[in-house]
Design a protein around this motif. Structure first.
Motif, PDB file in Angstrom:
ATOM      1  N   PHE A 115       0.852  -1.041   0.052  1.00 40.27           N
ATOM      2  CA  PHE A 115       0.270  -0.106   0.239  1.00 40.27           C
ATOM      3  C   PHE A 115       0.973   1.521   0.305  1.00 40.27           C
ATOM      4  O   PHE A 115       1.988   0.963   0.424  1.00 40.27           O
ATOM      5  N   CYS A 116       0.799   2.253  -0.521  1.00 42.90           N
ATOM      6  CA  CYS A 116       1.098   3.772  -1.060  1.00 42.90           C
ATOM      7  C   CYS A 116       0.382   4.446  -0.825  1.00 42.90           C
ATOM      8  O   CYS A 116      -0.578   4.592  -0.715  1.00 42.90           O
ATOM      9  N   GLU A 117       0.825   6.320   0.591  1.00 43.53           N
ATOM     10  CA  GLU A 117      -0.635   6.934   0.135  1.00 43.53           C
ATOM     11  C   GLU A 117      -0.122   7.452  -0.587  1.00 43.53           C
ATOM     12  O   GLU A 117       0.752   7.394  -1.128  1.00 43.53           O
ATOM     13  N   ARG A 118      -1.250   7.460  -1.169  1.00 43.73           N
ATOM     14  CA  ARG A 118      -2.106   8.413  -2.470  1.00 43.73           C
ATOM     15  C   ARG A 118      -1.376   9.710  -2.785  1.00 43.73           C
ATOM     16  O   ARG A 118      -0.972  10.005  -3.883  1.00 43.73           O
ATOM     17  N   LEU A 119      -0.956  10.658  -1.132  1.00 43.39           N
ATOM     18  CA  LEU A 119      -0.504  11.851  -1.987  1.00 43.39           C
ATOM     19  C   LEU A 119       0.594  11.489  -1.993  1.00 43.39           C
ATOM     20  O   LEU A 119       1.854  12.659  -3.022  1.00 43.39           O
ATOM     21  N   ASN A 120       1.101  10.498  -1.760  1.00 41.49           N
ATOM     22  CA  ASN A 120       3.179  10.432  -1.737  1.00 41.49           C
ATOM     23  C   ASN A 120       3.111   9.823  -3.425  1.00 41.49           C
ATOM     24  O   ASN A 120       3.297   9.532  -3.970  1.00 41.49           O
ATOM     25  N   LEU A 121       3.451  11.055  -4.679  1.00 39.00           N
ATOM     26  CA  LEU A 121       3.216  10.937  -5.977  1.00 39.00           C
ATOM     27  C   LEU A 121       4.392  10.536  -6.597  1.00 39.00           C
ATOM     28  O   LEU A 121       4.798   8.903  -7.254  1.00 39.00           O
ATOM     29  N   ALA A 122       5.908  10.692  -5.483  1.00 38.37           N
ATOM     30  CA  ALA A 122       6.785  10.381  -5.783  1.00 38.37           C
ATOM     31  C   ALA A 122       7.332   8.679  -5.514  1.00 38.37           C
ATOM     32  O   ALA A 122       8.095   8.213  -6.409  1.00 38.37           O
ATOM     33  N   ALA A 123       6.669   8.723  -4.708  1.00 37.18           N
ATOM     34  CA  ALA A 123       6.409   6.938  -4.500  1.00 37.18           C
ATOM     35  C   ALA A 123       5.969   5.854  -5.082  1.00 37.18           C
ATOM     36  O   ALA A 123       6.166   5.485  -5.636  1.00 37.18           O
ATOM     37  N   SER A 124       4.435   6.672  -5.323  1.00 35.42           N
ATOM     38  CA  SER A 124       3.654   6.039  -6.350  1.00 35.42           C
ATOM     39  C   SER A 124       4.209   5.630  -7.828  1.00 35.42           C
ATOM     40  O   SER A 124       4.188   4.907  -8.759  1.00 35.42           O
ATOM     41  N   ARG A 125       4.887   6.770  -7.976  1.00 33.66           N
ATOM     42  CA  ARG A 125       5.966   6.815  -9.377  1.00 33.66           C
ATOM     43  C   ARG A 125       7.157   5.647  -9.543  1.00 33.66           C
ATOM     44  O   ARG A 125       7.230   5.053 -10.549  1.00 33.66           O
ATOM     45  N   LEU A 126       7.337   5.906  -8.394  1.00 37.85           N
ATOM     46  CA  LEU A 126       8.466   4.409  -8.116  1.00 37.85           C
ATOM     47  C   LEU A 126       8.478   3.048  -8.297  1.00 37.85           C
ATOM     48  O   LEU A 126       8.825   2.554  -8.877  1.00 37.85           O
ATOM     49  N   TYR A 127       7.272   2.770  -8.114  1.00 33.40           N
ATOM     50  CA  TYR A 127       6.655   1.378  -7.761  1.00 33.40           C
ATOM     51  C   TYR A 127       5.990   1.335  -9.401  1.00 33.40           C
ATOM     52  O   TYR A 127       6.646   0.239 -10.225  1.00 33.40           O
ATOM     53  N   ILE A 128       5.878   2.330 -10.225  1.00 35.58           N
ATOM     54  CA  ILE A 128       5.055   1.784 -11.205  1.00 35.58           C
ATOM     55  C   ILE A 128       6.494   2.137 -12.189  1.00 35.58           C
ATOM     56  O   ILE A 128       6.591   1.245 -13.170  1.00 35.58           O
ATOM     57  N   SER A 129       7.170   2.617 -11.920  1.00 34.69           N
ATOM     58  CA  SER A 129       8.649   2.441 -12.540  1.00 34.69           C
ATOM     59  C   SER A 129       9.209   1.380 -12.385  1.00 34.69           C
ATOM     60  O   SER A 129      10.327   0.770 -13.184  1.00 34.69           O
ATOM     61  N   SER A 130       8.680   0.522 -11.606  1.00 30.85           N
ATOM     62  CA  SER A 130       9.321  -0.601 -10.718  1.00 30.85           C
ATOM     63  C   SER A 130       8.316  -2.282 -11.218  1.00 30.85           C
ATOM     64  O   SER A 130       8.546  -3.101 -10.528  1.00 30.85           O
ATOM     65  N   ASN A 131       7.845  -1.655 -12.311  1.00 33.36           N
ATOM     66  CA  ASN A 131       6.857  -2.437 -12.404  1.00 33.36           C
ATOM     67  C   ASN A 131       5.827  -2.854 -11.965  1.00 33.36           C
ATOM     68  O   ASN A 131       4.288  -4.220 -12.047  1.00 33.36           O
ATOM     69  N   TYR A 132       5.244  -2.345 -10.985  1.00 32.43           N
ATOM     70  CA  TYR A 132       4.471  -2.640 -10.395  1.00 32.43           C
ATOM     71  C   TYR A 132       2.738  -1.740 -10.737  1.00 32.43           C
ATOM     72  O   TYR A 132       3.101  -1.151 -11.097  1.00 32.43           O
ATOM     73  N   HIS A 133       1.956  -2.719 -10.553  1.00 36.01           N
ATOM     74  CA  HIS A 133       1.284  -2.142 -11.184  1.00 36.01           C
ATOM     75  C   HIS A 133       0.388  -1.824  -9.578  1.00 36.01           C
ATOM     76  O   HIS A 133      -0.579  -2.777  -8.781  1.00 36.01           O
ATOM     77  N   GLU A 134      -0.890  -0.427 -10.291  1.00 37.99           N
ATOM     78  CA  GLU A 134      -2.136   0.162  -9.210  1.00 37.99           C
ATOM     79  C   GLU A 134      -3.693  -0.394  -9.890  1.00 37.99           C
ATOM     80  O   GLU A 134      -3.592   0.154 -10.421  1.00 37.99           O
ATOM     81  N   VAL A 135      -4.104  -0.240  -8.225  1.00 36.28           N
ATOM     82  CA  VAL A 135      -4.878  -1.042  -9.108  1.00 36.28           C
ATOM     83  C   VAL A 135      -6.116  -0.668  -7.773  1.00 36.28           C
ATOM     84  O   VAL A 135      -5.910  -0.011  -6.586  1.00 36.28           O
ATOM     85  N   GLY A 136      -8.149  -0.429  -8.348  1.00 35.97           N
ATOM     86  CA  GLY A 136      -8.525   0.200  -7.925  1.00 35.97           C
ATOM     87  C   GLY A 136      -8.931  -0.883  -6.174  1.00 35.97           C
ATOM     88  O   GLY A 136      -8.766  -1.887  -6.394  1.00 35.97           O
ATOM     89  N   HIS A 137      -9.406   0.168  -5.697  1.00 28.17           N
ATOM     90  CA  HIS A 137     -10.212  -0.683  -4.112  1.00 28.17           C
ATOM     91  C   HIS A 137     -11.257  -1.692  -4.540  1.00 28.17           C
ATOM     92  O   HIS A 137     -12.241  -1.125  -5.301  1.00 28.17           O
ATOM     93  N   SER A 138     -10.824  -3.091  -4.090  1.00 30.26           N
ATOM     94  CA  SER A 138     -12.752  -3.766  -4.114  1.00 30.26           C
ATOM     95  C   SER A 138     -12.722  -4.123  -3.020  1.00 30.26           C
ATOM     96  O   SER A 138     -12.435  -4.044  -1.589  1.00 30.26           O
ATOM     97  N   PRO A 139     -13.933  -4.752  -2.711  1.00 28.17           N
ATOM     98  CA  PRO A 139     -14.079  -5.681  -1.251  1.00 28.17           C
ATOM     99  C   PRO A 139     -13.092  -6.337  -0.287  1.00 28.17           C
ATOM    100  O   PRO A 139     -12.680  -6.109   1.078  1.00 28.17           O
TER     101      PRO A 139
END
Length: 252
Positions: free
Chosen positions: A152-176
């Motif tokens: 999990f990554c804080e939504r406001l932490n855009l730098a961390a989100s970019r890091l994970y995406i560049s490391s081939n992680y995929h962000e997905v929408g929340h489900s139950p």
């Protein structure tokens, strides 16, 4: 230590960076101080009470098989200088005990790795330290035969989100299932405050199981796994079954 860190930053072309498990008590205490500076954004030293509470938390997680990796730096221009911890990351499997999973369709027999507490000192950000730590986690996941790595990554932490995406992680929408998993981790407001990221690790013998799991994930993306050799983790071997545990903590 802070003066040494400043000298290391000035001599960055001559740095030797190493990634290894944190095993000694002094290393765990250094990780606690680093996390406080990065996440709490404070330069004040921790109180004894706070330090004891945090070390107990780490030891409790280690007792369940959690592993903390540290990135250390040493100045090659000063052969007798001490190593300084410049980053750390923690990974574990016990979050998936008792069938807990963020995936819609899952099996308890499929090994998954959870990542948390990735942090890097300000002076060393943007130099590939966080990427190297994530690659080290990929190496552990491959050694364990894990099918997925997630976090999990804080939504406001855009730098961390970019890091994970560049490391081939995929962000997905929340489900139950993601929300239920987040609640089990103590993140009840995850749907609003955190984004869920995952990475699929490809193994020749687990392609069928991975294909089944992928059907339950909101978004799909290209699969990529890093190859990384960590001598101090050479004892890890891919188990015959998909169920796995990182292993008991070493004595302090």
């Amino acid at each position: 230590k802070e003066q040494q860190i400043q000298r290391l930053r000035l001599r960055s072309p001559f740095l030797c960076v190493n990634i290894k498990p944190a095993s000694r008590l002094e290393e765990l205490l250094a990780v606690i101080e680093l996390r406080a500076k990065v996440f709490a954004n404070t330069l004040e030293p921790l109180s004894v009470k706070s330090r004891l509470r945090r070390i107990k938390h780490i030891l409790d997680r280690r007792a369940k098989g959690s592993l903390i990796l540290i990135a250390t730096a040493r100045d090659l221009m000063s052969p007798f200088s001490d190593e300084v911890i410049i980053g750390s990351i923690e990974c574990s499997t016990h979050e998936f005990d008792n069938g807990a999973s963020p995936f819609l369709r899952d099996s308890a027999d499929v090994c998954k790795l959870y990542v948390t507490e990735l942090c890097v000192r300000d002076a060393f950000r943007g130099k590939g330290v966080a990427t190297a730590l994530l690659k080290a986690v990929d190496g552990i996941a491959d050694s364990l035969g894990a099918a997925y790595v997630c976090l999990f990554c804080e939504r406001l932490n855009l730098a961390a989100s970019r890091l994970y995406i560049s490391s081939n992680y995929h962000e997905v929408g929340h489900s139950p299932s993601v929300n239920k998993f987040a609640g089990a981790l103590g993140l009840p407001t995850a749907a609003k405050a955190y984004g869920f990221f995952y990475k699929q690790i490809s193994h020749p013998t687990t392609d069928h199981a991975e294909a089944e799991l992928s059907r339950g994930i909101a978004e799909k993306g290209p699969v990529h796994s890093w190859a990384l050799s960590i001598p101090s983790l050479s004892a890890l071997r891919r188990p015959h079954s998909h169920a796995c545990q990182i292993g008991p903590p070493s004595s302090l």
